[in-house]
Design a protein around this motif. Structure first.
Motif, PDB file in Angstrom:
ATOM      1  N   SER A 128      -5.320   5.201  -0.464  1.00 46.18           N
ATOM      2  CA  SER A 128      -5.238   4.895   0.968  1.00 46.18           C
ATOM      3  C   SER A 128      -6.588   4.480   1.549  1.00 46.18           C
ATOM      4  O   SER A 128      -6.678   4.154   2.723  1.00 46.18           O
ATOM      5  CB  SER A 128      -4.715   6.114   1.734  1.00 46.18           C
ATOM      6  N   GLY A 129      -7.604   4.512   0.728  1.00 48.26           N
ATOM      7  CA  GLY A 129      -8.931   4.164   1.204  1.00 48.26           C
ATOM      8  C   GLY A 129      -9.482   2.977   0.445  1.00 48.26           C
ATOM      9  O   GLY A 129      -9.240   1.830   0.805  1.00 48.26           O
ATOM     10  N   ASP A 130     -10.217   3.257  -0.624  1.00 50.24           N
ATOM     11  CA  ASP A 130     -10.834   2.200  -1.429  1.00 50.24           C
ATOM     12  C   ASP A 130     -10.061   2.064  -2.736  1.00 50.24           C
ATOM     13  O   ASP A 130     -10.281   2.825  -3.678  1.00 50.24           O
ATOM     14  CB  ASP A 130     -12.298   2.549  -1.699  1.00 50.24           C
ATOM     15  N   PRO A 131      -9.152   1.089  -2.814  1.00 50.31           N
ATOM     16  CA  PRO A 131      -8.258   0.979  -3.960  1.00 50.31           C
ATOM     17  C   PRO A 131      -8.944   0.744  -5.306  1.00 50.31           C
ATOM     18  O   PRO A 131      -8.364   1.051  -6.331  1.00 50.31           O
ATOM     19  CB  PRO A 131      -7.361  -0.215  -3.622  1.00 50.31           C
ATOM     20  N   LYS A 132     -10.195   0.249  -5.310  1.00 51.86           N
ATOM     21  CA  LYS A 132     -10.840   0.023  -6.612  1.00 51.86           C
ATOM     22  C   LYS A 132     -11.037   1.333  -7.361  1.00 51.86           C
ATOM     23  O   LYS A 132     -10.963   1.365  -8.582  1.00 51.86           O
ATOM     24  CB  LYS A 132     -12.147  -0.752  -6.465  1.00 51.86           C
ATOM     25  N   PHE A 133     -11.247   2.433  -6.615  1.00 54.52           N
ATOM     26  CA  PHE A 133     -11.391   3.731  -7.270  1.00 54.52           C
ATOM     27  C   PHE A 133     -10.037   4.245  -7.750  1.00 54.52           C
ATOM     28  O   PHE A 133      -9.948   4.924  -8.769  1.00 54.52           O
ATOM     29  CB  PHE A 133     -12.067   4.735  -6.335  1.00 54.52           C
ATOM     30  N   GLN A 161       0.837  -1.199   0.000  1.00 57.40           N
ATOM     31  CA  GLN A 161       0.000   0.000   0.000  1.00 57.40           C
ATOM     32  C   GLN A 161       0.871   1.249   0.000  1.00 57.40           C
ATOM     33  O   GLN A 161       0.567   2.220  -0.688  1.00 57.40           O
ATOM     34  CB  GLN A 161      -0.960   0.027   1.190  1.00 57.40           C
ATOM     35  N   GLY A 162       1.953   1.226   0.746  1.00 53.80           N
ATOM     36  CA  GLY A 162       2.877   2.357   0.752  1.00 53.80           C
ATOM     37  C   GLY A 162       3.497   2.581  -0.618  1.00 53.80           C
ATOM     38  O   GLY A 162       3.672   3.723  -1.052  1.00 53.80           O
ATOM     39  N   LEU A 163       3.839   1.495  -1.309  1.00 51.46           N
ATOM     40  CA  LEU A 163       4.375   1.623  -2.671  1.00 51.46           C
ATOM     41  C   LEU A 163       3.323   2.204  -3.608  1.00 51.46           C
ATOM     42  O   LEU A 163       3.644   3.004  -4.490  1.00 51.46           O
ATOM     43  CB  LEU A 163       4.862   0.275  -3.195  1.00 51.46           C
ATOM     44  N   ALA A 164       2.062   1.826  -3.402  1.00 52.35           N
ATOM     45  CA  ALA A 164       0.979   2.381  -4.218  1.00 52.35           C
ATOM     46  C   ALA A 164       0.859   3.888  -3.992  1.00 52.35           C
ATOM     47  O   ALA A 164       0.665   4.652  -4.946  1.00 52.35           O
ATOM     48  CB  ALA A 164      -0.342   1.681  -3.898  1.00 52.35           C
ATOM     49  N   VAL A 165       1.002   4.323  -2.752  1.00 54.04           N
ATOM     50  CA  VAL A 165       0.951   5.758  -2.434  1.00 54.04           C
ATOM     51  C   VAL A 165       2.116   6.485  -3.100  1.00 54.04           C
ATOM     52  O   VAL A 165       1.937   7.533  -3.728  1.00 54.04           O
ATOM     53  CB  VAL A 165       0.952   5.989  -0.907  1.00 54.04           C
ATOM     54  N   ALA A 179      -1.473  -1.776 -11.808  1.00 54.32           N
ATOM     55  CA  ALA A 179      -1.035  -3.122 -11.390  1.00 54.32           C
ATOM     56  C   ALA A 179      -0.746  -3.181  -9.901  1.00 54.32           C
ATOM     57  O   ALA A 179      -1.107  -4.161  -9.241  1.00 54.32           O
ATOM     58  CB  ALA A 179       0.190  -3.534 -12.203  1.00 54.32           C
ATOM     59  N   ILE A 180      -0.109  -2.157  -9.354  1.00 53.82           N
ATOM     60  CA  ILE A 180       0.201  -2.158  -7.915  1.00 53.82           C
ATOM     61  C   ILE A 180      -1.091  -2.065  -7.102  1.00 53.82           C
ATOM     62  O   ILE A 180      -1.266  -2.785  -6.111  1.00 53.82           O
ATOM     63  CB  ILE A 180       1.178  -1.017  -7.549  1.00 53.82           C
ATOM     64  N   VAL A 181      -2.001  -1.215  -7.518  1.00 52.78           N
ATOM     65  CA  VAL A 181      -3.265  -1.060  -6.802  1.00 52.78           C
ATOM     66  C   VAL A 181      -4.073  -2.365  -6.850  1.00 52.78           C
ATOM     67  O   VAL A 181      -4.707  -2.740  -5.863  1.00 52.78           O
ATOM     68  CB  VAL A 181      -4.067   0.134  -7.364  1.00 52.78           C
TER      69      VAL A 181
END
Length: 165
Positions: free
Chosen positions: A112-117, A58-62, A159-161
Motif C-alpha cells: 500500500s506504500g512503496d510497491p518496489k519493496f 492496488q486493491g488486488l495486490a493487497v 507480477a501484480i505488484v
C-alpha cells in the motif's frame, strides 16, 4: 429446432457480455491475472475474497498479499509441528520463519506504500519456498502442496505488484 439453438446461443452471448459474474462485477481480475505466470491460480484465489469485487489493481495486490500471508503462516505452523518429529524439515522451518517474520511483513506494509519493496519481498518468498521445496524433494512430504502454492502464488503477487510500478 435451428431457431431454438440460435436463440440459446444468442442468450448465452448476451448473458456473458451484459450480466455480472457470480463473484461480483470486477472486470479487472481476469486481465490482471493474465499478466501473471499462474492465471488459474490467480483468478481462483482472488475470486474467493469479497474485497476483489470492487478492487483496483492496488486493491488486488493487497488481497493477494493477504492471501499469501495466510497460506505462509499456515504452512509455517504445519512445518513447525513436523520439524519437532523430523529433522528433515529444518531447512523448511528456517525458510518459513524468514517468510513469515520478515518477508510477509515487508510485503504487507509496502503493497500500500512503496510497491518496489513488496515486489522484492514476494520474490524473496518464492526463493525461500524454493529452498524448502528442494530440501523435501527427496521424500514424500505432506507440506509439498502448501509449499508449491506459496511459491507459485508469491510469483503471482510479484507480477501484480509490478503492475503498480
Amino acid at each position: 429446432m435451428r431457431n431454438i439453438i440460435s436463440l440459446l446461443l444468442l442468450q448465452a452471448a448476451f448473458s456473458s457480455i451484459f450480466l455480472p459474474s457470480a463473484h461480483g462485477a470486477n472486470t479487472i481480475i481476469q486481465p490482471t491475472c493474465k499478466k501473471t505466470p499462474f492465471y488459474d491460480l490467480c483468478v481462483s484465489v482472488l475470486q474467493t475474497d469479497s474485497r476483489s469485487a470492487t478492487a483496483d489493481v492496488q486493491g488486488l495486490a493487497v488481497v493477494a498479499a493477504d492471501k499469501l500471508a495466510g497460506k505462509s503462516t499456515a504452512t509455517l505452523k504445519q512445518i513447525t509441528s513436523l520439524a519437532k518429529k523430523d529433522p528433515r524439515y529444518k531447512a523448511c522451518l528456517e525458510s518459513y520463519n524468514i517468510v513469515v517474520k520478515y518477508d510477509m511483513q515487508e510485503i504487507l506494509q509496502a503493497v500500500s506504500g512503496d510497491p518496489k519493496f513488496a515486489e522484492q519481498g514476494a520474490s524473496d518468498v518464492a526463493t525461500e519456498a524454493d529452498t524448502c521445496g528442494k530440501s523435501i524433494q527427496s521424500f514424500k512430504s505432506v507440506v509439498a502442496d502448501s509449499n508449491k502454492f506459496v511459491h507459485d502464488f508469491s510469483l503471482v503477487v510479484v507480477a501484480i505488484v509490478r503492475l503498480l510500478l
